[in-house]
Structure formats: structure tokens, C-alpha cells
Scaffold this motif. Structure first.
Motif, short mmCIF file in Angstrom:
data_model
loop_
_atom_site.label_atom_id
_atom_site.label_comp_id
_atom_site.label_asym_id
_atom_site.label_seq_id
_atom_site.Cartn_x
_atom_site.Cartn_y
_atom_site.Cartn_z
N ASP A 83 0.83 -1.20 0.00
CA ASP A 83 0.00 0.00 0.00
C ASP A 83 0.86 1.26 0.00
N HIS A 84 1.94 1.24 0.78
CA HIS A 84 2.83 2.40 0.80
C HIS A 84 3.54 2.56 -0.53
N ARG A 85 3.91 1.44 -1.14
CA ARG A 85 4.58 1.54 -2.44
C ARG A 85 3.67 2.15 -3.50
N GLY A 86 2.39 1.80 -3.45
CA GLY A 86 1.44 2.33 -4.42
C GLY A 86 0.72 3.55 -3.95
N GLU A 87 1.18 4.13 -2.83
CA GLU A 87 0.58 5.34 -2.25
C GLU A 87 -0.91 5.14 -1.98
N HIS A 88 -1.29 3.94 -1.56
CA HIS A 88 -2.64 3.59 -1.14
C HIS A 88 -3.67 3.70 -2.26
N ILE A 89 -3.22 3.79 -3.50
CA ILE A 89 -4.16 3.88 -4.63
C ILE A 89 -4.91 2.56 -4.79
N TYR A 90 -4.21 1.45 -4.58
CA TYR A 90 -4.84 0.14 -4.74
C TYR A 90 -6.00 -0.04 -3.78
N SER A 91 -5.80 0.33 -2.52
CA SER A 91 -6.87 0.14 -1.54
C SER A 91 -8.05 1.06 -1.81
N LEU A 92 -7.79 2.26 -2.31
CA LEU A 92 -8.87 3.20 -2.60
C LEU A 92 -9.69 2.75 -3.80
N SER A 93 -9.10 1.96 -4.68
CA SER A 93 -9.81 1.50 -5.87
C SER A 93 -10.65 0.25 -5.62
N MET A 94 -10.56 -0.33 -4.42
CA MET A 94 -11.29 -1.55 -4.12
C MET A 94 -12.73 -1.23 -3.75
N PRO A 95 -13.68 -2.12 -4.09
CA PRO A 95 -15.11 -1.85 -3.85
C PRO A 95 -15.56 -2.15 -2.42
N ILE A 96 -14.75 -1.85 -1.43
CA ILE A 96 -15.13 -2.02 -0.03
C ILE A 96 -14.65 -0.82 0.75
N HIS A 97 -15.25 -0.62 1.91
CA HIS A 97 -14.84 0.50 2.76
C HIS A 97 -13.42 0.25 3.28
N TRP A 99 -12.22 0.75 6.24
CA TRP A 99 -12.16 0.10 7.54
C TRP A 99 -12.26 -1.41 7.41
N LYS A 100 -13.07 -1.86 6.44
CA LYS A 100 -13.19 -3.30 6.23
C LYS A 100 -11.91 -3.85 5.59
N TYR A 101 -11.35 -3.08 4.68
CA TYR A 101 -10.09 -3.48 4.05
C TYR A 101 -8.98 -3.60 5.10
N PHE A 158 0.16 -2.84 17.53
CA PHE A 158 0.76 -1.50 17.70
C PHE A 158 1.39 -1.02 16.40
N MET A 159 2.21 -1.89 15.78
CA MET A 159 2.88 -1.48 14.55
C MET A 159 1.91 -1.40 13.38
N PHE A 160 0.89 -2.23 13.38
CA PHE A 160 -0.12 -2.20 12.31
C PHE A 160 -0.83 -0.86 12.29
N ALA A 161 -1.19 -0.37 13.49
CA ALA A 161 -1.87 0.93 13.58
C ALA A 161 -0.96 2.05 13.09
N LEU A 162 0.33 1.99 13.43
CA LEU A 162 1.25 3.02 12.97
C LEU A 162 1.49 2.94 11.47
N ALA A 163 1.68 1.74 10.97
CA ALA A 163 2.00 1.57 9.56
C ALA A 163 0.82 1.85 8.65
N SER A 164 -0.40 1.87 9.19
CA SER A 164 -1.57 2.11 8.35
C SER A 164 -1.63 3.55 7.85
N GLY A 165 -0.96 4.44 8.53
CA GLY A 165 -0.93 5.83 8.10
C GLY A 165 0.26 6.12 7.21
#
Length: 225
Positions: A83-97, A99-101, A158-165
Motif C-alpha cells: 500500500d505504501h509503495r502504491g501510495e494507497h491507490i490500490y486500496s482506494l480503488s477496491m469496492p469495499i470500505h 475500515w473493512k479493508y 501496535f505497529m499495524f496501527a502506525l503503519a496504516s498511516g
């Protein structure tokens, strides 16, 4: 279906690192008890063996939570790597919210942590089978594996929450955290002459029961009474 795809993607990207972690988790309990046990005839011999067992295990004890933290943090960073490599474009293009992703990604990462935890369990079982313990001592391989899993999940969360941003957010959080630790250390030195110590209060709130970090300072022993 989507959860399975996310799980497969995360496994594909971390499998080369997870396999050595699983091998390390399996081998660590076996290495920790290597050369222990033996003839326990006589109360004096049994008491000396008991002291030797605990001292020998204490030499290896810090490696267990350290391995759990390392596995958890690496798994969390891997979960958001693409997600960081693609600047989160991939997750934004998915047909789900989102938070669910994120929930799917977190569940997949937590599921992957079962691999090293299971390896730890089998290693602890093998280590237990190799021991001849003096009377009054028992082995607890399942408790050791469960503690390893819980510690790994805590570090992962802990690290998942940090890395999500973003990286900027992660830097700000870590800077704030280390800044707070530094301030507490200085305040503890200033207030060291008082009857209570601020550092000691914070430490007890964090690492003693029911503190959030209690699992790291708890009972990491395979052999106990």
C-alpha cells in the motif's frame, strides 16, 4: 473470498521471512534446555538441579519476547508494504470500505502469526520431552506458546496501527513517544528524592497486571513448579 486473496498476498510477500522466524521459534526452546536435566536422586541433588535449571533458562529468557516482538512488527510492516509503495491507490480503488479493508489485512496478519506460535509450541513440546525434571517441577509448553502468540499480536497491533498511516504520521507518533519517555526520565530524576517515583508509577501501570505490556514482563518460563 477477498479475505483469502489478502491473506495469500501477505503470505506471498512474507513467506521467505516467516519461515526463518518459524524455525527460530521452534529451535529456541530446544536450545534453551540443551544439556539440562539428568539424575535427580537425593534431595540435595534435586535442589541443585532445580537452581541450575532456572539459572540456565534465565539466560535465554529475553530472547522469547524479543522474537515475539520482532515477528509481530515485521508482519505488521509487511501488511502495509504494498500500500505504501502504491501510495494507497490500490486500496482506494477496491469496492469495499477502507475500515473493512484494514480489518481484513489485520486479520490476515494475525492469522499468519499462528505459524511461528505453532512452531514455538512444537519446539516447547520437544524441549519438554527431552527433559528429566526433579520432583516438584513441570513443563508448560502450551502456556509458553500462548504467551508468545499474545506478545506477537500485541506488537503486531501496535505497529499495524502506525503503519496504516503515512510515514510522516509514524515519525510524529514515534517522536512523541520517545519525547514522552525522555520527559518522564528527567522528571523521575528530579523527583527521585520524593517517596514516590514517577517512572516507577508509569512502569507499574504499563507492565504490571492489568497493564497493556504485562505480557512482555510476565512468566516466560517453560519449567516451573
Amino acid at each position: 473470498l477477498m479475505f483469502g486473496q489478502i491473506l495469500f498476498t501477505q503470505w506471498k510477500s512474507i513467506k521467505l521471512g516467516m519461515i526463518p522466524f518459524a524455525i527460530a521459534a521452534f529451535g529456541l526452546p530446544i536450545l534453551a534446555v540443551r544439556g539440562l536435566g539428568g539424575d535427580h536422586s537425593g534431595s540435595t541433588s534435586a535442589m541443585l538441579d532445580m537452581q541450575f535449571l532456572f539459572r540456565s533458562w534465565e539466560a535465554w529468557l529475553p530472547l522469547f519476547p524479543a522474537l515475539a516482538v520482532t515477528v509481530g512488527m515485521v508482519t505488521a510492516l509487511n501488511a502495509w508494504n504494498w500500500d505504501h509503495r502504491g501510495e494507497h491507490i490500490y486500496s482506494l480503488s477496491m469496492p469495499i470500505h477502507r475500515w473493512k479493508y484494514a480489518l481484513y489485512k489485520m486479520g490476515a496478519g494475525a492469522l499468519l502469526l499462528l505459524l511461528p506460535a505453532t512452531a514455538m509450541w512444537f519446539g516447547a513440546l520437544a524441549a519438554s520431552a527431552s527433559l528429566s525434571l526433579p520432583p516438584g517441577l513441570n513443563t508448560y509448553p502450551t502456556l509458553l506458546a500462548v504467551r508468545f502468540l499474545v506478545a506477537g499480536l500485541l506488537a503486531f497491533s501496535f505497529m499495524f496501527a502506525l503503519a496504516s498511516g503515512t510515514i510522516r504520521t509514524t515519525v510524529i507518533v514515534f517522536s512523541t513517544l520517545f519525547g514522552g519517555i525522555l520527559i518522564l526520565a528527567v522528571a523521575g530524576d528530579v523527583l527521585s528524592g520524593l517517596e514516590w517515583n514517577l517512572n516507577m508509577v508509569i512502569e507499574r501501570l504499563m507492565v504490571e497486571w492489568l497493564g497493556p505490556l504485562q505480557v512482555f514482563s510476565g512468566n516466560w518460563v517453560l519449567i516451573d513448579v
